[in-house]
Design a protein around this motif. Sequence first.
Motif, PDB file in Angstrom:
ATOM      1  N   VAL A   3       0.823  -1.203   0.000  1.00 10.45           N
ATOM      2  CA  VAL A   3       0.000   0.000   0.000  1.00 10.45           C
ATOM      3  C   VAL A   3       0.863   1.261   0.000  1.00 10.45           C
ATOM      4  O   VAL A   3       0.581   2.232  -0.724  1.00 10.45           O
ATOM      5  CB  VAL A   3      -0.953  -0.013   1.212  1.00 10.45           C
ATOM      6  CG1 VAL A   3      -1.679   1.324   1.329  1.00 10.45           C
ATOM      7  CG2 VAL A   3      -1.957  -1.147   1.075  1.00 10.45           C
ATOM      8  N   VAL A   4       1.916   1.270   0.820  1.00  8.21           N
ATOM      9  CA  VAL A   4       2.787   2.441   0.892  1.00  8.21           C
ATOM     10  C   VAL A   4       3.422   2.719  -0.466  1.00  8.21           C
ATOM     11  O   VAL A   4       3.510   3.876  -0.910  1.00  8.21           O
ATOM     12  CB  VAL A   4       3.876   2.237   1.968  1.00  8.21           C
ATOM     13  CG1 VAL A   4       4.858   3.401   1.958  1.00  8.21           C
ATOM     14  CG2 VAL A   4       3.244   2.091   3.348  1.00  8.21           C
ATOM     15  N   THR A   5       3.833   1.661  -1.159  1.00 11.16           N
ATOM     16  CA  THR A   5       4.423   1.837  -2.486  1.00 11.16           C
ATOM     17  C   THR A   5       3.409   2.409  -3.463  1.00 11.16           C
ATOM     18  O   THR A   5       3.714   3.325  -4.240  1.00 11.16           O
ATOM     19  CB  THR A   5       4.953   0.494  -3.020  1.00 11.16           C
ATOM     20  OG1 THR A   5       5.954  -0.004  -2.122  1.00 11.16           O
ATOM     21  CG2 THR A   5       5.555   0.661  -4.408  1.00 11.16           C
ATOM     22  N   LEU A   6       2.175   1.905  -3.421  1.00 10.80           N
ATOM     23  CA  LEU A   6       1.147   2.412  -4.326  1.00 10.80           C
ATOM     24  C   LEU A   6       0.835   3.885  -4.044  1.00 10.80           C
ATOM     25  O   LEU A   6       0.651   4.679  -4.972  1.00 10.80           O
ATOM     26  CB  LEU A   6      -0.121   1.570  -4.213  1.00 10.80           C
ATOM     27  CG  LEU A   6      -0.058   0.182  -4.846  1.00 10.80           C
ATOM     28  CD1 LEU A   6      -1.334  -0.599  -4.523  1.00 10.80           C
ATOM     29  CD2 LEU A   6       0.149   0.264  -6.348  1.00 10.80           C
ATOM     30  N   LEU A   7       0.778   4.264  -2.775  1.00 10.72           N
ATOM     31  CA  LEU A   7       0.554   5.674  -2.439  1.00 10.72           C
ATOM     32  C   LEU A   7       1.701   6.541  -2.943  1.00 10.72           C
ATOM     33  O   LEU A   7       1.486   7.637  -3.473  1.00 10.72           O
ATOM     34  CB  LEU A   7       0.396   5.834  -0.925  1.00 10.72           C
ATOM     35  CG  LEU A   7      -0.901   5.312  -0.315  1.00 10.72           C
ATOM     36  CD1 LEU A   7      -0.816   5.325   1.208  1.00 10.72           C
ATOM     37  CD2 LEU A   7      -2.087   6.154  -0.779  1.00 10.72           C
ATOM     38  N   GLY A   8       2.926   6.036  -2.777  1.00  6.69           N
ATOM     39  CA  GLY A   8       4.089   6.784  -3.263  1.00  6.69           C
ATOM     40  C   GLY A   8       4.082   6.929  -4.769  1.00  6.69           C
ATOM     41  O   GLY A   8       4.366   8.015  -5.307  1.00  6.69           O
ATOM     42  N   GLY A  10       1.426   6.862  -6.490  1.00  6.59           N
ATOM     43  CA  GLY A  10       0.334   7.793  -6.754  1.00  6.59           C
ATOM     44  C   GLY A  10       0.809   9.242  -6.750  1.00  6.59           C
ATOM     45  O   GLY A  10       0.390  10.051  -7.580  1.00  6.59           O
ATOM     46  N   LEU A  11       1.691   9.572  -5.805  1.00  5.49           N
ATOM     47  CA  LEU A  11       2.272  10.921  -5.790  1.00  5.49           C
ATOM     48  C   LEU A  11       2.973  11.208  -7.116  1.00  5.49           C
ATOM     49  O   LEU A  11       2.860  12.304  -7.676  1.00  5.49           O
ATOM     50  CB  LEU A  11       3.264  11.049  -4.638  1.00  5.49           C
ATOM     51  CG  LEU A  11       2.707  10.960  -3.218  1.00  5.49           C
ATOM     52  CD1 LEU A  11       3.841  10.955  -2.201  1.00  5.49           C
ATOM     53  CD2 LEU A  11       1.767  12.124  -2.943  1.00  5.49           C
ATOM     54  N   GLY A  24      -1.212   9.766 -15.566  1.00  3.01           N
ATOM     55  CA  GLY A  24      -0.790   8.612 -14.778  1.00  3.01           C
ATOM     56  C   GLY A  24      -0.589   7.357 -15.579  1.00  3.01           C
ATOM     57  O   GLY A  24      -0.079   6.356 -15.063  1.00  3.01           O
ATOM     58  N   GLY A  25      -0.992   7.353 -16.852  1.00  3.11           N
ATOM     59  CA  GLY A  25      -0.981   6.130 -17.634  1.00  3.11           C
ATOM     60  C   GLY A  25       0.355   5.440 -17.743  1.00  3.11           C
ATOM     61  O   GLY A  25       0.480   4.247 -17.440  1.00  3.11           O
ATOM     62  N   ALA A 219      -7.570   3.013  -6.227  1.00  2.00           N
ATOM     63  CA  ALA A 219      -7.907   3.897  -5.102  1.00  2.00           C
ATOM     64  C   ALA A 219      -6.657   4.416  -4.415  1.00  2.00           C
ATOM     65  O   ALA A 219      -6.551   5.615  -4.098  1.00  2.00           O
ATOM     66  CB  ALA A 219      -8.786   3.135  -4.104  1.00  2.00           C
ATOM     67  N   PHE A 220      -5.675   3.552  -4.186  1.00  2.00           N
ATOM     68  CA  PHE A 220      -4.451   3.998  -3.519  1.00  2.00           C
ATOM     69  C   PHE A 220      -3.639   4.933  -4.417  1.00  2.00           C
ATOM     70  O   PHE A 220      -3.047   5.914  -3.945  1.00  2.00           O
ATOM     71  CB  PHE A 220      -3.611   2.802  -3.099  1.00  2.00           C
ATOM     72  CG  PHE A 220      -4.166   2.059  -1.918  1.00  2.00           C
ATOM     73  CD1 PHE A 220      -4.450   2.725  -0.735  1.00  2.00           C
ATOM     74  CD2 PHE A 220      -4.429   0.698  -1.978  1.00  2.00           C
ATOM     75  CE1 PHE A 220      -4.977   2.056   0.362  1.00  2.00           C
ATOM     76  CE2 PHE A 220      -4.952   0.021  -0.887  1.00  2.00           C
ATOM     77  CZ  PHE A 220      -5.228   0.699   0.285  1.00  2.00           C
ATOM     78  N   LEU A 221      -3.598   4.638  -5.709  1.00  4.11           N
ATOM     79  CA  LEU A 221      -2.872   5.515  -6.636  1.00  4.11           C
ATOM     80  C   LEU A 221      -3.511   6.900  -6.675  1.00  4.11           C
ATOM     81  O   LEU A 221      -2.815   7.923  -6.665  1.00  4.11           O
ATOM     82  CB  LEU A 221      -2.853   4.893  -8.027  1.00  4.11           C
ATOM     83  CG  LEU A 221      -1.969   3.653  -8.191  1.00  4.11           C
ATOM     84  CD1 LEU A 221      -2.281   2.931  -9.502  1.00  4.11           C
ATOM     85  CD2 LEU A 221      -0.489   4.030  -8.146  1.00  4.11           C
ATOM     86  N   LEU A 222      -4.834   6.944  -6.693  1.00  2.00           N
ATOM     87  CA  LEU A 222      -5.526   8.230  -6.734  1.00  2.00           C
ATOM     88  C   LEU A 222      -5.390   8.989  -5.411  1.00  2.00           C
ATOM     89  O   LEU A 222      -5.300  10.218  -5.404  1.00  2.00           O
ATOM     90  CB  LEU A 222      -7.004   8.015  -7.063  1.00  2.00           C
ATOM     91  CG  LEU A 222      -7.288   7.576  -8.501  1.00  2.00           C
ATOM     92  CD1 LEU A 222      -8.737   7.142  -8.654  1.00  2.00           C
ATOM     93  CD2 LEU A 222      -6.964   8.703  -9.482  1.00  2.00           C
TER      94      LEU A 222
END
Length: 264
Positions: A3-8, A10-11, A24-25, A219-222
């Motif tokens: 999850v932390v990687t996906l959030l990062g 996402g940034l 983001g593609g 959701a996490f990426l966004l």
Amino acid sequence: MDVVTLLGIGLLTGLTTVLFGFGGGFVTVPVVVWADSALGADAMRVATATSALVMVVNAGFATAVTPRRTLAALRGSVPLVLLLAAGASIGALAAGLTPPGPAHWAFVAYTALTVVDVLLRPGFLRPPDETATTAPRPLPTVSGAPIGALAAFLGVGGSVMTVPAMRRAGHPMRVATALANPLTLAISLPAAAVYLTGPTVAHPRTPSLAGLADLRAAAFLLAGALPVIALLRRRPPRIPDRVHAWAYVGLLAVVTAAMVVLGG
């Protein structure tokens, strides 16, 4: 799935949406291929669908907060937008029917060819003369269908085609990348609709699929991307045009290399 990687990441997708018009593609596809590697060969199809869903939100939000004077450059582009959407629908349908392996390497081939093209063909890396009195040229309407089809098929959103095209038409990078977002929205919206309503890949380790899109990853990426888009649109960074263009090329090269590694 980290999850932390996906959030990062996402940034990073938020940053690339504002700076390069990617929505983001190009960043999302290799990340979801990695995150959903348990799906095996189907990970590429899920990544393409998830990318389209992420781009709908990112590109839509970025378009909404773009100054209207910038978006005015697209006035009269309704036929182009309609053809982009029509092509995207066809590309998304084709992606659902194509074996994942060829789609993966088609992504690699296209990004690699784009890097070579912008490096060797005049008009991208050299900044346009902003003191020139000639107005930038619009994108050809007939280019809408093939751009939409290829972008949706690969999950790239279209900016990799529209940004170089608008750059060569006379726009500086800051304008070309801003205009890429509404065009990406025109492509990703019908593509996401096709992917979300299509058949689901059944796998016990990836239960969050809607059609082919991984809702949890999206959701996490966004969650990481949207605050960055809001912040950078309020306080856009001032980047020299030539540096901006080279950064675009560099990011494409990094994504191409990542997909080669993931496909190995």
